[in-house]
Design a protein around this motif. Structure first.
Motif, PDB file in Angstrom:
ATOM      1  N   VAL A 162      42.876  38.667  38.544  1.00  0.00           N
ATOM      2  CA  VAL A 162      42.084  38.913  39.758  1.00  0.00           C
ATOM      3  C   VAL A 162      40.812  39.690  39.401  1.00  0.00           C
ATOM      4  O   VAL A 162      39.716  39.359  39.877  1.00  0.00           O
ATOM      5  CB  VAL A 162      42.914  39.660  40.822  1.00  0.00           C
ATOM      6  N   SER A 163      40.942  40.707  38.566  1.00  0.00           N
ATOM      7  CA  SER A 163      39.788  41.521  38.182  1.00  0.00           C
ATOM      8  C   SER A 163      38.748  40.684  37.441  1.00  0.00           C
ATOM      9  O   SER A 163      37.539  40.816  37.694  1.00  0.00           O
ATOM     10  CB  SER A 163      40.245  42.689  37.300  1.00  0.00           C
ATOM     11  N   ASP A 164      39.205  39.818  36.549  1.00  0.00           N
ATOM     12  CA  ASP A 164      38.288  38.943  35.818  1.00  0.00           C
ATOM     13  C   ASP A 164      37.607  37.945  36.753  1.00  0.00           C
ATOM     14  O   ASP A 164      36.412  37.655  36.607  1.00  0.00           O
ATOM     15  CB  ASP A 164      39.021  38.211  34.698  1.00  0.00           C
ATOM     16  N   LYS A 165      38.361  37.406  37.726  1.00  0.00           N
ATOM     17  CA  LYS A 165      37.758  36.487  38.702  1.00  0.00           C
ATOM     18  C   LYS A 165      36.716  37.218  39.549  1.00  0.00           C
ATOM     19  O   LYS A 165      35.670  36.666  39.881  1.00  0.00           O
ATOM     20  CB  LYS A 165      38.825  35.851  39.603  1.00  0.00           C
ATOM     21  N   ALA A 166      36.974  38.479  39.898  1.00  0.00           N
ATOM     22  CA  ALA A 166      36.016  39.269  40.669  1.00  0.00           C
ATOM     23  C   ALA A 166      34.694  39.392  39.907  1.00  0.00           C
ATOM     24  O   ALA A 166      33.611  39.280  40.494  1.00  0.00           O
ATOM     25  CB  ALA A 166      36.589  40.637  40.998  1.00  0.00           C
ATOM     26  N   ALA A 167      34.776  39.583  38.600  1.00  0.00           N
ATOM     27  CA  ALA A 167      33.565  39.654  37.776  1.00  0.00           C
ATOM     28  C   ALA A 167      32.883  38.289  37.717  1.00  0.00           C
ATOM     29  O   ALA A 167      31.652  38.181  37.857  1.00  0.00           O
ATOM     30  CB  ALA A 167      33.903  40.153  36.376  1.00  0.00           C
TER      31      ALA A 167
END
Length: 152
Positions: free
Chosen positions: A26-31
């Motif tokens: 999720v954090s990588d997709k947010a970036a």
């Protein structure tokens, strides 16, 4: 109906092996989506919240949330995993659907509370839970969440 959650931010049939891997995803997709410039800070915000207590709700759903000044705009990213993961939850059962809330630090008392309460109301509705568990149609899942966010 608002389009707060878009089809592109709903990920079905994921093959993640742990709660931590899901939150990193999720954090990588947010970036990738430009919601943040710092995926590590978002991941750290998720993990800090996880350390405070359960974000696993009931019936296989979790609502992890990150509040951080590194988050530029409020967003929701949904991950439907191909198997249930160990996740501290109110019913002590594993989780296969995470509705992740990402909120800028300055909106922690407003947007965050609204999203969290609207999501909690959705998760009390069997028709919503059945729809999410019963489909891999990302657009249908996004539409159901948007309809819930729009309800007064």
């Amino acid at each position: 109906m608002s389009q707060f959650v878009s089809e592109k931010s709903v990920f079905v049939n994921q093959n993640l092996e742990s709660r931590e891997a899901l939150l990193r995803f999720v954090s990588d997709k947010a970036a990738e989506f430009g919601i943040t410039d710092n995926a590590d800070a978002v991941y750290d915000a998720f993990m800090a919240r996880e350390a405070m207590g359960e974000t696993g709700m009931t019936d296989g759903f979790a609502v992890p949330h990150a509040k951080s000044d590194d988050i530029k705009e409020a967003a929701v990213i949904v991950v439907k995993n191909d198997r249930a993961l160990e996740w501290p939850s109110f019913d002590e059962k594993p989780v296969d659907v995470a509705i992740a809330l990402l909120v800028p630090g300055g909106e922690a008392g407003t947007t965050h509370i609204k999203l969290l309460s609207k999501t909690a109301v959705l998760l009390m509705k069997d028709e919503f839970k059945n729809l999410v568990h019963g489909t891999d149609d990302a657009a249908a899942i996004a539409d159901a969440i948007n309809a819930g966010i729009d309800e007064e």
